[in-house]
Design a protein around this motif. Structure first.
Motif, PDB file in Angstrom:
ATOM      1  N   PRO A   1      -1.549   3.923   1.829  1.00 24.36           N
ATOM      2  CA  PRO A   1      -0.685   4.116   2.730  1.00 24.36           C
ATOM      3  C   PRO A   1       0.494   3.887   1.800  1.00 24.36           C
ATOM      4  CG  PRO A   1      -2.404   2.467   3.288  1.00 24.36           C
ATOM      5  CD  PRO A   1      -2.319   2.635   2.154  1.00 24.36           C
ATOM      6  N   MET A   2       1.569   4.293   1.813  1.00 22.68           N
ATOM      7  CA  MET A   2       2.970   3.943   1.192  1.00 22.68           C
ATOM      8  C   MET A   2       3.742   2.916   1.944  1.00 22.68           C
ATOM      9  SD  MET A   2       2.969   5.772  -1.284  1.00 22.68           S
ATOM     10  CE  MET A   2       4.546   6.250  -2.069  1.00 22.68           C
ATOM     11  N   ARG A   3       3.419   3.209   3.433  1.00 18.92           N
ATOM     12  CA  ARG A   3       3.934   1.851   3.881  1.00 18.92           C
ATOM     13  C   ARG A   3       3.411   0.355   5.083  1.00 18.92           C
ATOM     14  NH1 ARG A   3       7.551   5.218   7.325  1.00 18.92           N
ATOM     15  NH2 ARG A   3       7.075   7.265   6.081  1.00 18.92           N
ATOM     16  N   GLY A   4       2.931   0.134   3.638  1.00 20.84           N
ATOM     17  CA  GLY A   4       2.001  -0.892   4.000  1.00 20.84           C
ATOM     18  C   GLY A   4       0.350  -0.564   4.691  1.00 20.84           C
ATOM     19  N   GLY A   5      -0.834  -1.022   4.386  1.00 21.77           N
ATOM     20  CA  GLY A   5      -1.852  -1.123   4.965  1.00 21.77           C
ATOM     21  C   GLY A   5      -2.933  -1.008   3.150  1.00 21.77           C
ATOM     22  N   GLU A   6      -3.830  -0.940   4.054  1.00 19.18           N
ATOM     23  CA  GLU A   6      -4.713  -0.767   2.528  1.00 19.18           C
ATOM     24  C   GLU A   6      -5.429  -0.125   1.864  1.00 19.18           C
ATOM     25  OE1 GLU A   6      -6.163  -4.271   0.584  1.00 19.18           O
ATOM     26  OE2 GLU A   6      -4.622  -4.887   2.425  1.00 19.18           O
ATOM     27  N   PRO A   7      -5.538   0.648   0.709  1.00 17.02           N
ATOM     28  CA  PRO A   7      -5.930   1.660   0.232  1.00 17.02           C
ATOM     29  C   PRO A   7      -7.395   2.105   0.728  1.00 17.02           C
ATOM     30  CG  PRO A   7      -4.864   0.321  -1.973  1.00 17.02           C
ATOM     31  CD  PRO A   7      -4.968  -0.562  -0.362  1.00 17.02           C
ATOM     32  N   ARG A   8      -7.794   3.100   0.912  1.00 19.47           N
ATOM     33  CA  ARG A   8      -9.700   3.252   1.345  1.00 19.47           C
ATOM     34  C   ARG A   8     -10.270   4.640   0.970  1.00 19.47           C
ATOM     35  NH1 ARG A   8      -9.350   5.841   7.381  1.00 19.47           N
ATOM     36  NH2 ARG A   8      -6.731   5.945   7.234  1.00 19.47           N
ATOM     37  N   ARG A   9     -10.928   4.181   0.169  1.00 19.47           N
ATOM     38  CA  ARG A   9     -11.813   5.735  -0.144  1.00 19.47           C
ATOM     39  C   ARG A   9     -12.297   6.296   0.545  1.00 19.47           C
ATOM     40  NH1 ARG A   9     -11.468   5.698  -5.992  1.00 19.47           N
ATOM     41  NH2 ARG A   9     -13.331   7.540  -6.173  1.00 19.47           N
ATOM     42  N   VAL A  10     -11.575   7.367   0.692  1.00 15.82           N
ATOM     43  CA  VAL A  10     -12.092   8.853   1.098  1.00 15.82           C
ATOM     44  C   VAL A  10     -12.815   9.883   0.249  1.00 15.82           C
ATOM     45  CG1 VAL A  10     -10.284   8.403   2.591  1.00 15.82           C
ATOM     46  CG2 VAL A  10      -9.687   9.680   1.012  1.00 15.82           C
TER      47      VAL A  10
END
Ligand code: HAM
Length: 424
Positions: free
Chosen positions: A399-408
């Motif tokens: 996510p470019m505006r805050g939040g954690e990356p997740r594997r998809v």
């Protein structure tokens, strides 16, 4: 270096950033028109000059001073359309539309041309959103037309606009009123501006809405058209007002508002914005009834009424609200190494087919520069693809505006992003 060629004075480019505001206006207008049963008509931007001379009127500023008129190679006098009512009526007559349906409701969107003195909100090429209805002389049609214009502004979220209403009578009562006006202004001839002295002979009604302070002072004591209406016009106007009130649409009576085109009869109206950004060009919409125009253009005796809004003026007001009209890309896809590039391009293509707005940087370059670009586009998410991600079929969705990356899983990206609500 070659010399630059500038665009024509008074004719503007609409660049991305601004164009989204235009698209918003157009889309909302189309939606509201559709709900009211109005269908789009498109006429050429060029017409026989005689159409405007006869339709709009030789004595008007528009025809007398402001038309772009030229001779084509066949020696015909043609003009860029300065407005849309006469062309729409010409098309209505030419295609015998009245034989096919008793009531016709049309709208149009497109450029108009007037050689005017330029200032804020006044241009030489400008766009109008217009609506015209043929076939009903009843006040119910006037109220519907005015309501349509008001609902369009509501759909755009524009406030601070007031409806000004007048009746300018018809052939039965206007000549006598004009005579009274001439008598009034004759007494003050020397105090009138040059234009109004000429109007005294050609079009005395127009003196009433002259912007010159001296003329306005004299016009203040002029007899009011509303006291001079014949019984038919008076009853019609009463019913229009009653219906507007029943619809909950407030209006101000403005007996000095006479409109600048000759075809009007009875109801005339304008929507005026109080916003200072428009300065004196505060009319975002003007319209009225024209019961003789279709006949004067060689058609049947069919009444009409309509309005047109200045799209630039609407856009100027909307731009002040600083709303986000452009939106943002759903996803930016960056490639971690050149080898991933081709497979990444295919994936991007699939995502676009699935309906996502996907941006990339076709120049490639370092991951750092691609991510900078991703940030600049305002994309909601970024996906970084390398050889490993492609072979494993999964990657980090960031996510470019805050939040954690997740594997998809790569195949699930469109579904996931469509499910995510765009941040407000
Ligand atoms: P109009 O009052 O001449 O009426 O123009 C309608 C609207 O077009 C104005 O209220 C204004 O918002 C916009 N407009 C006019 N001239 C310019 C300009 N030079 N630059 C920017 N915007 C402008 C008509 O044209 C009639 N045909 C309206 C109508 C339709 N009456 C019956 N049906």
């Amino acid at each position: 270096m070659s010399q630059k060629i500038a665009g024509v004075k008074g004719m503007n480019d609409v660049l991305p950033g601004e164009v989204e505001v235009w698209q918003f206006v157009e889309q909302k207008a189309r939606e509201v028109c559709r709900r009211f049963g109005y269908r789009e008509v498109r006429t050429p931007v060029v017409e026989d000059t005689a159409l405007f001379v006869r339709g709009v009127g030789e004595g008007t500023d528009i025809v007398g001073k402001e038309m772009y008129t030229f001779e084509d190679k066949g020696g015909r006098s043609l003009s860029l359309r300065p407005e849309g009512t006469a062309p729409a009526a010409r098309a209505y007559v030419e295609h015998s539309v009245s034989n096919q349906e008793p009531i016709t409701r049309w709208y149009y969107l497109g450029p108009m041309f007037r050689y005017e003195r330029m200032k804020a909100g006044r241009y030489r090429q400008f766009s109008q959103l217009g609506a015209e209805a043929y076939g009903a002389k009843e006040p119910a049609q006037d109220a519907e037309m005015i309501e349509l214009s008001v609902r369009i502004l509501e759909a755009l979220g524009l406030q601070g606009v007031s409806l000004h209403l007048n009746s300018i009578g018809d052939n039965a009562c206007r000549p006598a009123y004009q005579k009274k006006l001439v008598d009034h202004f004759q007494g003050h001839r020397a105090e009138l501006c040059q234009d109004c002295q000429a109007r005294l002979e050609r079009n005395p009604l127009r003196i009433l809405d002259c912007k010159n302070e001296g003329c306005r002072a004299i016009a203040r004591d002029a007899p009011s058209i509303l006291d001079a209406l014949c019984e038919g016009c008076r009853a019609h106007f009463e019913e229009v007002k009653r219906r507007l009130t029943a619809l909950g649409i407030p209006f101000e009576l403005d007996p000095r508002m006479v409109r600048g085109l000759d075809y009007y009869t009875r109801t005339a109206f304008e929507l005026l914005a109080s916003d200072p950004v428009l300065g004196t060009a505060s009319a975002v919409c003007g319209g009225g009834r024209y019961d003789r125009l279709v006949k004067e253009l060689g058609g049947p005796d069919v009444p009409g009424i309509g309005f047109a809004m200045g799209v630039e003026r609407l856009c100027l007001l909307l731009a002040e609200q600083k709303r986000d009209f452009a939106g943002a890309p759903d996803l930016f896809v960056a490639t971690a190494d050149a080898k991933a590039d081709e497979a990444a391009v295919k994936l991007v293509s699939q995502y676009r087919s699935a309906g996502l707005w996907v941006e990339t940087d076709p120049r490639g370059g370092s991951l750092k520069s691609q991510m900078k670009r991703a940030d600049k586009t305002g994309a909601r998410f970024a996906l970084v693809l390398g050889e490993r991600e492609l072979s494993e079929g999964s990657a980090e969705l960031k996510p470019m505006r805050g939040g954690e990356p997740r594997r998809v899983a790569l195949g699930e990206v469109p579904g996931i992003l469509r499910g995510e609500k765009a941040p407000a």
